[in-house]
Motif scaffolding. Structure first.
Motif, PDB file in Angstrom:
ATOM      1  N   SER A  55       2.902   9.348  -5.088  1.00  0.00           N
ATOM      2  CA  SER A  55       2.151   9.351  -6.571  1.00  0.00           C
ATOM      3  C   SER A  55       2.145  10.012  -6.910  1.00  0.00           C
ATOM      4  O   SER A  55       1.709  10.356  -7.993  1.00  0.00           O
ATOM      5  CB  SER A  55       1.249   7.788  -6.286  1.00  0.00           C
ATOM      6  N   ALA A  56       2.894  11.544  -6.551  1.00  0.00           N
ATOM      7  CA  ALA A  56       2.435  13.142  -7.200  1.00  0.00           C
ATOM      8  C   ALA A  56       3.299  12.937  -8.127  1.00  0.00           C
ATOM      9  O   ALA A  56       4.220  12.309  -8.668  1.00  0.00           O
ATOM     10  CB  ALA A  56       2.811  13.748  -6.315  1.00  0.00           C
ATOM     11  N   LYS A  57       3.188  14.198  -9.286  1.00  0.00           N
ATOM     12  CA  LYS A  57       3.163  14.163 -10.499  1.00  0.00           C
ATOM     13  C   LYS A  57       4.495  14.928 -10.497  1.00  0.00           C
ATOM     14  O   LYS A  57       4.765  15.417  -9.006  1.00  0.00           O
ATOM     15  CB  LYS A  57       2.440  15.188 -11.334  1.00  0.00           C
TER      16      LYS A  57
ATOM     17  N   CYS B 181       7.778   4.162 -10.690  1.00  0.00           N
ATOM     18  CA  CYS B 181       7.741   2.355 -10.797  1.00  0.00           C
ATOM     19  C   CYS B 181       6.253   1.551 -10.824  1.00  0.00           C
ATOM     20  O   CYS B 181       5.153   2.468 -10.943  1.00  0.00           O
ATOM     21  CB  CYS B 181       8.249   2.729  -9.209  1.00  0.00           C
ATOM     22  N   ALA B 182       6.545   0.543 -11.418  1.00  0.00           N
ATOM     23  CA  ALA B 182       5.386  -0.027 -11.681  1.00  0.00           C
ATOM     24  C   ALA B 182       3.960  -0.697  -9.813  1.00  0.00           C
ATOM     25  O   ALA B 182       3.115  -1.159 -10.171  1.00  0.00           O
ATOM     26  CB  ALA B 182       5.847  -1.799 -11.688  1.00  0.00           C
ATOM     27  N   CYS B 183       4.712  -0.168  -8.835  1.00  0.00           N
ATOM     28  CA  CYS B 183       4.009   0.469  -7.479  1.00  0.00           C
ATOM     29  C   CYS B 183       3.381   1.181  -7.681  1.00  0.00           C
ATOM     30  O   CYS B 183       2.982   1.492  -6.626  1.00  0.00           O
ATOM     31  CB  CYS B 183       5.080  -0.348  -6.806  1.00  0.00           C
ATOM     32  N   GLY B 184       3.562   2.148  -8.428  1.00  0.00           N
ATOM     33  CA  GLY B 184       3.008   3.692  -8.683  1.00  0.00           C
ATOM     34  C   GLY B 184       3.345   4.736  -7.779  1.00  0.00           C
ATOM     35  O   GLY B 184       2.329   5.549  -8.241  1.00  0.00           O
ATOM     36  N   ARG B 185       4.330   4.986  -7.241  1.00  0.00           N
ATOM     37  CA  ARG B 185       5.881   5.520  -6.514  1.00  0.00           C
ATOM     38  C   ARG B 185       6.351   6.256  -7.926  1.00  0.00           C
ATOM     39  O   ARG B 185       6.537   6.085  -8.788  1.00  0.00           O
ATOM     40  CB  ARG B 185       6.487   5.600  -5.606  1.00  0.00           C
ATOM     41  N   THR B 186       6.124   7.398  -7.965  1.00  0.00           N
ATOM     42  CA  THR B 186       6.844   8.420  -8.561  1.00  0.00           C
ATOM     43  C   THR B 186       8.041   9.011  -7.852  1.00  0.00           C
ATOM     44  O   THR B 186       8.504   9.842  -8.971  1.00  0.00           O
ATOM     45  CB  THR B 186       5.461   9.415  -9.074  1.00  0.00           C
ATOM     46  N   PHE B 187       8.147   8.541  -6.779  1.00  0.00           N
ATOM     47  CA  PHE B 187       9.565   9.471  -6.094  1.00  0.00           C
ATOM     48  C   PHE B 187      10.651   9.038  -6.910  1.00  0.00           C
ATOM     49  O   PHE B 187      10.875   7.435  -7.045  1.00  0.00           O
ATOM     50  CB  PHE B 187      10.125   9.107  -4.434  1.00  0.00           C
ATOM     51  N   VAL B 188      12.057   9.443  -6.864  1.00  0.00           N
ATOM     52  CA  VAL B 188      13.153   8.938  -7.114  1.00  0.00           C
ATOM     53  C   VAL B 188      13.208   7.593  -6.759  1.00  0.00           C
ATOM     54  O   VAL B 188      13.191   7.816  -5.328  1.00  0.00           O
ATOM     55  CB  VAL B 188      14.350   9.943  -7.234  1.00  0.00           C
ATOM     56  N   ARG B 189      14.310   6.505  -7.594  1.00  0.00           N
ATOM     57  CA  ARG B 189      14.451   5.936  -7.206  1.00  0.00           C
ATOM     58  C   ARG B 189      16.691   5.369  -6.848  1.00  0.00           C
ATOM     59  O   ARG B 189      16.852   6.073  -7.538  1.00  0.00           O
ATOM     60  CB  ARG B 189      14.175   4.449  -7.584  1.00  0.00           C
ATOM     61  N   MET B 190      16.668   4.990  -6.082  1.00  0.00           N
ATOM     62  CA  MET B 190      18.315   5.040  -5.909  1.00  0.00           C
ATOM     63  C   MET B 190      18.496   3.635  -5.770  1.00  0.00           C
ATOM     64  O   MET B 190      17.516   2.601  -5.266  1.00  0.00           O
ATOM     65  CB  MET B 190      18.431   5.674  -4.382  1.00  0.00           C
ATOM     66  N   GLU B 191      19.655   3.092  -6.397  1.00  0.00           N
ATOM     67  CA  GLU B 191      20.209   1.506  -6.713  1.00  0.00           C
ATOM     68  C   GLU B 191      21.186   1.371  -5.289  1.00  0.00           C
ATOM     69  O   GLU B 191      21.267   2.423  -4.532  1.00  0.00           O
ATOM     70  CB  GLU B 191      21.519   1.786  -7.555  1.00  0.00           C
ATOM     71  N   SER B 192      20.302  -0.136  -4.648  1.00  0.00           N
ATOM     72  CA  SER B 192      21.325  -0.464  -3.242  1.00  0.00           C
ATOM     73  C   SER B 192      23.308   0.135  -3.920  1.00  0.00           C
ATOM     74  O   SER B 192      23.431  -0.295  -4.532  1.00  0.00           O
ATOM     75  CB  SER B 192      21.567  -1.967  -3.582  1.00  0.00           C
ATOM     76  N   VAL B 193      22.810   0.895  -2.270  1.00  0.00           N
ATOM     77  CA  VAL B 193      24.672   0.902  -2.545  1.00  0.00           C
ATOM     78  C   VAL B 193      25.498   0.157  -2.963  1.00  0.00           C
ATOM     79  O   VAL B 193      25.530  -0.768  -2.234  1.00  0.00           O
ATOM     80  CB  VAL B 193      25.154   2.058  -1.166  1.00  0.00           C
ATOM     81  N   SER B 194      26.754   0.309  -3.674  1.00  0.00           N
ATOM     82  CA  SER B 194      27.443  -0.540  -3.888  1.00  0.00           C
ATOM     83  C   SER B 194      28.599  -0.675  -3.139  1.00  0.00           C
ATOM     84  O   SER B 194      29.692  -1.544  -3.209  1.00  0.00           O
ATOM     85  CB  SER B 194      27.626  -0.518  -5.697  1.00  0.00           C
ATOM     86  N   GLY B 195      28.725   0.616  -2.462  1.00  0.00           N
ATOM     87  CA  GLY B 195      29.903   0.499  -1.751  1.00  0.00           C
ATOM     88  C   GLY B 195      30.049   1.915  -1.268  1.00  0.00           C
ATOM     89  O   GLY B 195      29.384   3.049  -1.082  1.00  0.00           O
ATOM     90  N   ARG B 196      31.242   2.671  -0.540  1.00  0.00           N
ATOM     91  CA  ARG B 196      31.687   4.080  -0.069  1.00  0.00           C
ATOM     92  C   ARG B 196      32.814   4.470  -0.982  1.00  0.00           C
ATOM     93  O   ARG B 196      33.579   3.543  -1.201  1.00  0.00           O
ATOM     94  CB  ARG B 196      31.431   4.557   1.385  1.00  0.00           C
TER      95      ARG B 196
ATOM     96  N   MET C  39       0.355  -1.181   0.067  1.00  0.00           N
ATOM     97  CA  MET C  39       0.236  -0.142  -0.221  1.00  0.00           C
ATOM     98  C   MET C  39       0.858   1.749   0.019  1.00  0.00           C
ATOM     99  O   MET C  39       2.097   1.053   0.403  1.00  0.00           O
ATOM    100  CB  MET C  39      -0.926   0.474   1.822  1.00  0.00           C
ATOM    101  N   ILE C  40       0.608   2.615  -0.727  1.00  0.00           N
ATOM    102  CA  ILE C  40       1.316   4.061  -0.411  1.00  0.00           C
ATOM    103  C   ILE C  40       0.796   4.606   0.248  1.00  0.00           C
ATOM    104  O   ILE C  40      -0.656   4.686   1.057  1.00  0.00           O
ATOM    105  CB  ILE C  40       0.937   4.423  -1.872  1.00  0.00           C
ATOM    106  N   TRP C  41       1.165   4.929   1.613  1.00  0.00           N
ATOM    107  CA  TRP C  41       0.891   5.792   3.061  1.00  0.00           C
ATOM    108  C   TRP C  41       0.261   7.270   2.475  1.00  0.00           C
ATOM    109  O   TRP C  41      -0.586   7.431   3.113  1.00  0.00           O
ATOM    110  CB  TRP C  41       2.294   5.090   3.757  1.00  0.00           C
ATOM    111  N   ASN C  42       1.344   7.174   1.882  1.00  0.00           N
ATOM    112  CA  ASN C  42       1.123   8.739   1.688  1.00  0.00           C
ATOM    113  C   ASN C  42       0.647   9.404   0.477  1.00  0.00           C
ATOM    114  O   ASN C  42       1.395   9.291  -0.799  1.00  0.00           O
ATOM    115  CB  ASN C  42       2.210  10.239   2.058  1.00  0.00           C
ATOM    116  N   GLU C  43      -0.378  10.534  -0.689  1.00  0.00           N
ATOM    117  CA  GLU C  43      -0.325  10.461  -1.705  1.00  0.00           C
ATOM    118  C   GLU C  43       0.813  11.324  -2.529  1.00  0.00           C
ATOM    119  O   GLU C  43       1.102  11.127  -3.705  1.00  0.00           O
ATOM    120  CB  GLU C  43      -1.352  11.409  -1.767  1.00  0.00           C
TER     121      GLU C  43
END
Length: 428
Positions: A8-10, A310-325, A1-5
């Motif tokens: 998934s905003a524009k 994203c297919a989940c409906g969220r439009t927030f930017v996504r980050m890749e899993s951290v590959s290292g520091r 579920m999506i917690w806040n509108e």
């Protein structure tokens, strides 16, 4: 579920929120923080210079050392009477970084953590077993309060005491597990001693894992051994704690709560902002923090950003899993390699576990690398030589490093109750 509108905003609506809040936080630190006021004046910048989101590039970076230099409360922008909680992160050297929270900041933290739990549809029917450490570390309490506010049953198990953890998970009927991925594997390793069908005694359906860089191989292993959905959580105490971003179960990457945290990717060497999709160092500006607002904080974490919905409906930017520091990258005879890359090679090989240590040393003037790996409990001594040769071949072929692989029996490498100690660098 999506917690806040807003999740998934524009994109244009998200950026309007970000710009408004960016202007507010820049004005806040300019007028209330002598540290930032001095930095801004040296660059000839005032809050009036921030007219678009791209203008954030005019602002100075903040580093962990800046927090240590202003220990303990030099970067706070509220009086201590408004600070309701203090956390700190212990460093390997020097003074700790101290972070403070107002009631408003706590509300923000709980909000982003409730969004995190919503990724796995956590409700009042769930029992959340929280094996992150409690205390000054933000992990334990970060996961605790949000679960409680959502009505879930929270078990504040904290770290360590493996046998007791497993007993509580079984007897209390835990459905959600929260801990580091390495500790999740350690729990499974001990639980296996109960028999090959140990999973039937547990009700786990999902887990929230973070606090250490993790390869895809380890994520798959944790999900497989516990037969659960794996949700990766990213956070750091300087920004807020856990809840900066979290993965969903529909697409790649972790959704950043970018209405509260503005992300950038920079070249670690030049500080230049890189285009979306390019790998570099993650920089975060807090947009809504009151007690400790941070401008362009250099996290040291290496990742990349994606803005596609994203297919989940969220439009927030996504980050890749951290590959290292940027600061734990190993340079072995001129070759750059991250521990997570070494872990990925190990994960791709049969007959070994993901319990390992990396030992860097000197042999004369040259670097020497040893990788100590535990074998699977079903591996015979006669198989050691072929497994060792295969691993050494894969390290050379995939990572261009010559490593001496040392195979040891199960349980020989010391276990960690928190973040796993993977690297031992003996070089002067």
């Amino acid at each position: 579920m999506i917690w806040n509108e807003v999740e998934s905003a524009k994109r244009e609506d998200i950026e309007k929120i970000q710009l408004k809040r960016l202007k507010e936080v820049v004005s806040r630190v300019y007028h209330l923080s002598p540290f930032y006021r001095e930095k801004f004046e040296k660059l000839g910048i005032t809050p009036d210079d921030i007219k678009t989101l791209k203008d954030i590039r005019k602002l100075p970076f903040t580093k962990k050392q800046d927090l240590r230099d202003n220990y303990p409360f030099g970067l706070f922008t509220v009086p201590m009477s408004e600070v309701v909680r203090i956390h700190s992160s212990s460093g390997t050297t020097g003074k700790p970084t101290v972070v403070g929270y107002t009631k408003h900041d706590m509300d923000v933290w709980n909000e982003v953590m409730m969004r995190t739990y919503a990724m796995a549809d956590v409700t009042s029917k769930d029992v959340v077993h929280n094996a992150y450490g409690y205390g000054l570390f933000t992990g334990g309490l970060g996961f605790h309060e949000a679960a409680q506010k959502m009505g879930a049953t929270i078990v504040p198990a904290s770290g360590g005491f493996t046998d007791r953890q497993l007993m509580l998970m079984r007897d209390f009927g835990a459905t959600i597990l929260c801990c580091t991925p390495s500790f999740a594997l350690h729990l499974a390793e001990i639980a296996r001693k109960e028999g090959p069908e140990f999973r039937r005694d547990y009700k786990l359906r999902a887990g929230f894992f973070g606090a250490e860089p993790t390869s895809e191989g380890m994520r798959k292993e944790v999900a497989k051994v516990w037969d659960i959905e794996y949700y990766e959580v990213y956070g750091l105490s300087e920004i807020i704690g856990p809840g900066v971003s979290c993965s969903c179960n529909k697409g790649r990457g972790l959704h950043i709560n970018e209405d509260h945290f503005y992300p950038e990717i920079i070249d670690p060497k030049t500080g230049e902002v890189l285009p979306d999709g390019e790998e570099g160092e993650l920089v975060i500006t807090t947009l809504t923090k009151q007690a400790l607002p941070i401008i362009r904080y250099r996290t040291g974490d290496i990742t990349r950003l994606y803005k596609e919905p994203c297919a989940c409906g969220r439009t927030f930017v996504r980050m890749e899993s951290v590959s290292g520091r940027a600061d734990d990258m190993l340079i072995i005879n001129g070759v750059n390699v991250f521990p997570s890359q070494i872990e990925h090679v190990i994960a791709e090989n049969e007959g070994v576990t993901l319990n390992y240590q990396i030992v860097a040393d000197k042999k004369g003037y040259l670097d020497k690398l040893e990788i100590i790996v535990e074998v699977d409990e079903n591996v015979m001594q006669s198989e050691y030589d072929s497994i060792k040769k295969r691993l050494q071949h894969d390290f050379l072929n995939n990572l261009y490093i010559n490593a001496n692989v040392i195979l040891v029996e199960p349980g020989k490498i010391e276990r960690s109750m928190g973040k796993a100690k993977r690297i031992i660098d003996k070089r002067p």
